[in-house]
Design a protein around this motif. Structure first.
Motif, PDB file in Angstrom:
ATOM      1  N   SER A   1      -1.291 -49.318  -2.141  1.00 20.08           N
ATOM      2  CA  SER A   1      -2.308 -48.861  -1.199  1.00 20.08           C
ATOM      3  C   SER A   1      -1.816 -47.681  -0.376  1.00 20.08           C
ATOM      4  O   SER A   1      -2.528 -46.682  -0.216  1.00 20.08           O
ATOM      5  CB  SER A   1      -2.706 -50.018  -0.270  1.00 20.08           C
ATOM      6  OG  SER A   1      -3.641 -49.605   0.684  1.00 20.08           O
ATOM      7  N   VAL A   2      -0.591 -47.778   0.132  1.00 22.06           N
ATOM      8  CA  VAL A   2      -0.035 -46.701   0.955  1.00 22.06           C
ATOM      9  C   VAL A   2       0.180 -45.439   0.127  1.00 22.06           C
ATOM     10  O   VAL A   2      -0.077 -44.325   0.604  1.00 22.06           O
ATOM     11  CB  VAL A   2       1.286 -47.158   1.603  1.00 22.06           C
ATOM     12  CG1 VAL A   2       1.985 -45.982   2.287  1.00 22.06           C
ATOM     13  CG2 VAL A   2       1.022 -48.265   2.610  1.00 22.06           C
ATOM     14  N   ALA A   3       0.599 -45.610  -1.110  1.00 22.37           N
ATOM     15  CA  ALA A   3       0.832 -44.448  -1.981  1.00 22.37           C
ATOM     16  C   ALA A   3      -0.469 -43.663  -2.208  1.00 22.37           C
ATOM     17  O   ALA A   3      -0.473 -42.433  -2.248  1.00 22.37           O
ATOM     18  CB  ALA A   3       1.428 -44.897  -3.312  1.00 22.37           C
ATOM     19  N   ARG A   4      -1.575 -44.386  -2.313  1.00 22.23           N
ATOM     20  CA  ARG A   4      -2.867 -43.744  -2.544  1.00 22.23           C
ATOM     21  C   ARG A   4      -3.603 -43.429  -1.246  1.00 22.23           C
ATOM     22  O   ARG A   4      -4.574 -42.688  -1.252  1.00 22.23           O
ATOM     23  CB  ARG A   4      -3.776 -44.634  -3.409  1.00 22.23           C
ATOM     24  CG  ARG A   4      -3.238 -44.972  -4.777  1.00 22.23           C
ATOM     25  CD  ARG A   4      -4.226 -45.833  -5.531  1.00 22.23           C
ATOM     26  NE  ARG A   4      -4.582 -47.002  -4.752  1.00 22.23           N
ATOM     27  CZ  ARG A   4      -5.806 -47.525  -4.693  1.00 22.23           C
ATOM     28  NH1 ARG A   4      -6.801 -46.967  -5.314  1.00 22.23           N
ATOM     29  NH2 ARG A   4      -6.026 -48.608  -3.965  1.00 22.23           N
ATOM     30  N   GLN A   5      -3.164 -44.078  -0.149  1.00 18.90           N
ATOM     31  CA  GLN A   5      -3.869 -44.042   1.127  1.00 18.90           C
ATOM     32  C   GLN A   5      -5.327 -44.479   0.951  1.00 18.90           C
ATOM     33  O   GLN A   5      -6.271 -43.840   1.443  1.00 18.90           O
ATOM     34  CB  GLN A   5      -3.778 -42.653   1.777  1.00 18.90           C
ATOM     35  CG  GLN A   5      -2.362 -42.265   2.180  1.00 18.90           C
ATOM     36  CD  GLN A   5      -2.298 -41.464   3.467  1.00 18.90           C
ATOM     37  OE1 GLN A   5      -3.250 -40.819   3.861  1.00 18.90           O
ATOM     38  NE2 GLN A   5      -1.156 -41.523   4.130  1.00 18.90           N
TER      39      GLN A   5
ATOM     40  N   LEU B   1      -4.641 -39.217   7.217  1.00 25.40           N
ATOM     41  CA  LEU B   1      -3.928 -40.212   8.008  1.00 25.40           C
ATOM     42  C   LEU B   1      -2.416 -40.035   7.976  1.00 25.40           C
ATOM     43  O   LEU B   1      -1.727 -40.333   8.933  1.00 25.40           O
ATOM     44  CB  LEU B   1      -4.268 -41.620   7.507  1.00 25.40           C
ATOM     45  CG  LEU B   1      -5.611 -42.176   7.982  1.00 25.40           C
ATOM     46  CD1 LEU B   1      -5.838 -43.560   7.404  1.00 25.40           C
ATOM     47  CD2 LEU B   1      -5.657 -42.240   9.479  1.00 25.40           C
ATOM     48  N   ASN B   2      -1.880 -39.586   6.858  1.00 21.65           N
ATOM     49  CA  ASN B   2      -0.431 -39.431   6.715  1.00 21.65           C
ATOM     50  C   ASN B   2       0.295 -40.727   7.083  1.00 21.65           C
ATOM     51  O   ASN B   2      -0.030 -41.793   6.589  1.00 21.65           O
ATOM     52  CB  ASN B   2       0.068 -38.251   7.545  1.00 21.65           C
ATOM     53  CG  ASN B   2      -0.538 -36.940   7.069  1.00 21.65           C
ATOM     54  OD1 ASN B   2      -0.681 -36.742   5.870  1.00 21.65           O
ATOM     55  ND2 ASN B   2      -0.892 -36.073   7.991  1.00 21.65           N
ATOM     56  N   GLN B   3       1.259 -40.655   8.022  1.00 21.14           N
ATOM     57  CA  GLN B   3       2.071 -41.819   8.362  1.00 21.14           C
ATOM     58  C   GLN B   3       1.282 -42.931   9.055  1.00 21.14           C
ATOM     59  O   GLN B   3       1.696 -44.081   9.045  1.00 21.14           O
ATOM     60  CB  GLN B   3       3.231 -41.392   9.252  1.00 21.14           C
ATOM     61  CG  GLN B   3       4.246 -40.481   8.588  1.00 21.14           C
ATOM     62  CD  GLN B   3       5.049 -41.211   7.514  1.00 21.14           C
ATOM     63  OE1 GLN B   3       5.191 -42.422   7.537  1.00 21.14           O
ATOM     64  NE2 GLN B   3       5.564 -40.443   6.558  1.00 21.14           N
ATOM     65  N   ALA B   4       0.163 -42.609   9.644  1.00 18.20           N
ATOM     66  CA  ALA B   4      -0.597 -43.612  10.394  1.00 18.20           C
ATOM     67  C   ALA B   4      -1.299 -44.610   9.487  1.00 18.20           C
ATOM     68  O   ALA B   4      -1.755 -45.657   9.959  1.00 18.20           O
ATOM     69  CB  ALA B   4      -1.626 -42.931  11.302  1.00 18.20           C
ATOM     70  N   PHE B   5      -1.393 -44.333   8.213  1.00 15.67           N
ATOM     71  CA  PHE B   5      -2.142 -45.219   7.316  1.00 15.67           C
ATOM     72  C   PHE B   5      -1.580 -46.639   7.317  1.00 15.67           C
ATOM     73  O   PHE B   5      -2.315 -47.607   7.138  1.00 15.67           O
ATOM     74  CB  PHE B   5      -2.155 -44.661   5.890  1.00 15.67           C
ATOM     75  CG  PHE B   5      -2.966 -45.493   4.930  1.00 15.67           C
ATOM     76  CD1 PHE B   5      -4.347 -45.426   4.943  1.00 15.67           C
ATOM     77  CD2 PHE B   5      -2.351 -46.362   4.040  1.00 15.67           C
ATOM     78  CE1 PHE B   5      -5.104 -46.201   4.080  1.00 15.67           C
ATOM     79  CE2 PHE B   5      -3.089 -47.130   3.168  1.00 15.67           C
ATOM     80  CZ  PHE B   5      -4.476 -47.055   3.182  1.00 15.67           C
ATOM     81  N   GLY B   6      -0.261 -46.772   7.519  1.00 15.38           N
ATOM     82  CA  GLY B   6       0.333 -48.107   7.543  1.00 15.38           C
ATOM     83  C   GLY B   6      -0.276 -49.024   8.581  1.00 15.38           C
ATOM     84  O   GLY B   6      -0.198 -50.247   8.461  1.00 15.38           O
ATOM     85  N   ALA B   7      -0.917 -48.461   9.604  1.00 11.75           N
ATOM     86  CA  ALA B   7      -1.522 -49.274  10.657  1.00 11.75           C
ATOM     87  C   ALA B   7      -2.704 -50.088  10.148  1.00 11.75           C
ATOM     88  O   ALA B   7      -3.020 -51.139  10.703  1.00 11.75           O
ATOM     89  CB  ALA B   7      -1.963 -48.387  11.822  1.00 11.75           C
TER      90      ALA B   7
ATOM     91  N   VAL C   1      -5.287 -54.142   5.276  1.00 13.81           N
ATOM     92  CA  VAL C   1      -6.668 -54.513   4.973  1.00 13.81           C
ATOM     93  C   VAL C   1      -6.938 -54.457   3.471  1.00 13.81           C
ATOM     94  O   VAL C   1      -7.849 -55.119   2.968  1.00 13.81           O
ATOM     95  CB  VAL C   1      -7.643 -53.618   5.757  1.00 13.81           C
ATOM     96  CG1 VAL C   1      -9.091 -53.946   5.429  1.00 13.81           C
ATOM     97  CG2 VAL C   1      -7.408 -53.772   7.253  1.00 13.81           C
ATOM     98  N   SER C   2      -6.138 -53.692   2.737  1.00 10.25           N
ATOM     99  CA  SER C   2      -6.324 -53.610   1.290  1.00 10.25           C
ATOM    100  C   SER C   2      -6.169 -54.970   0.624  1.00 10.25           C
ATOM    101  O   SER C   2      -6.699 -55.197  -0.476  1.00 10.25           O
ATOM    102  CB  SER C   2      -5.322 -52.621   0.679  1.00 10.25           C
ATOM    103  OG  SER C   2      -3.989 -53.057   0.884  1.00 10.25           O
ATOM    104  N   LEU C   3      -5.480 -55.898   1.272  1.00 11.81           N
ATOM    105  CA  LEU C   3      -5.284 -57.231   0.704  1.00 11.81           C
ATOM    106  C   LEU C   3      -6.544 -58.086   0.789  1.00 11.81           C
ATOM    107  O   LEU C   3      -6.649 -59.115   0.112  1.00 11.81           O
ATOM    108  CB  LEU C   3      -4.139 -57.946   1.420  1.00 11.81           C
ATOM    109  CG  LEU C   3      -2.759 -57.287   1.342  1.00 11.81           C
ATOM    110  CD1 LEU C   3      -1.766 -58.024   2.220  1.00 11.81           C
ATOM    111  CD2 LEU C   3      -2.269 -57.236  -0.099  1.00 11.81           C
TER     112      LEU C   3
END
Length: 281
Positions: A275-279, A230-236, A240-242
């Protein structure tokens, strides 16, 4: 690059605070389009919640269905700020129409007092509503195409967050004599008992089942993400991790009819960064 008014930016932060917070992890050029998508989704998702009659909700959804049709027919867009921002988003990112049509149709199913008979029916609804939203979000975020693992991640992320939303809105739809948990989860209670106000044992059991479904969906999403890039797109979809934290806290409340689940901004920021750090969700 899409231009959003400050009013729309602030509105997105109010109606979808967690998803808006996660957009800060996207590339700058993707963020306005993501906010436009969030605002559109909010408009169709709340169609039944803001009116007293299901017919009025159907009319709101039909208005958006016609608006999407006009956008794809390259007709003049209706004079509505969210519709105009959506039109720019669709054209800039060449988004497929089918995802929008499926989302609108999915929220049309929520007009009945108890629309879902069993968990498969509810999970399919979650995929067709927020699963489709996440597919569009990843396309905006920069993925070139939705691979099978990415499609599965979107589906499971949609299930997790939509189920949490239904849990979070339990007090509202109980007051309106609506129950969006499946009837099979509430076999020992009728709709009137569930909506009476006191959290019955049957209702508690249904909410715990929803929490288990959320955790199952998040685990499945993460298995799919292992196979995806996903790279940069994961932020989208990172917000949901919350859902796991929210659901765990919600089901520990003695009376979810009264007590809201709150997580501080700092806590949400830290969870999202992790979450973003681990994707991973």
């Amino acid at each position: 690059m899409i231009k959003l008014s400050q009013d729309l930016i602030e509105q997105a932060a109010r109606v979808a605070p967690d998803a808006t917070l996660a957009t800060h992890f996207l590339l700058p050029e993707a963020r306005p389009a993501m906010l436009a998508l969030l605002l559109f989704h909010h408009e169709i998702a709340r169609a039944r919640q803001v009116v007293s009659e299901s017919m009025l909700a159907a009319m709101r959804l039909q208005w958006w269905r016609e608006t999407v049709h006009e956008i794809y027919q390259a007709n003049r867009v209706r004079g509505h700020p969210i519709a105009e921002a959506l039109a720019q988003t669709i054209r800039q990112h060449e988004l497929p129409r089918a995802h929008f049509d499926a989302m609108i149709d999915a929220y049309g199913a929520e007009q009945e007092p108890q629309p879902f008979r069993d968990w498969p029916a509810l999970l399919a609804h979650c995929d067709q509503s927020l699963g489709q939203f996440h597919r569009l979000a990843l396309l905006i975020g920069g993925v070139g195409a939705l691979s099978c693992p990415l499609d599965e991640a979107c589906k499971q992320a949609g299930i997790a967050w939509r189920l949490w939303e239904l849990m979070a809105h339990w007090p509202k739809w109980a007051q309106r004599h609506q129950c969006w948990l499946p009837s099979e989860a509430l076999t020992s209670a009728d709709l009137e008992e569930v909506c009476r106000g006191a959290l019955s044992l049957a209702a508690q059991s249904g909410l715990r089942q929803a929490k288990d479904q959320i955790n199952t969906a998040l685990n499945a999403a993460n298995r799919a993400l292992v196979r995806a890039d996903l790279n940069q797109a994961f932020g989208a979809i990172a917000y949901v991790s919350l859902a796991r934290t929210y659901a765990n806290r919600f089901t520990r409340l003695t009376d979810p009819y009264v007590h809201p689940v709150q997580i501080s901004l700092l806590r949400r920021q830290m969870l999202l960064i992790w979450s973003v750090a681990r994707q991973r969700l």
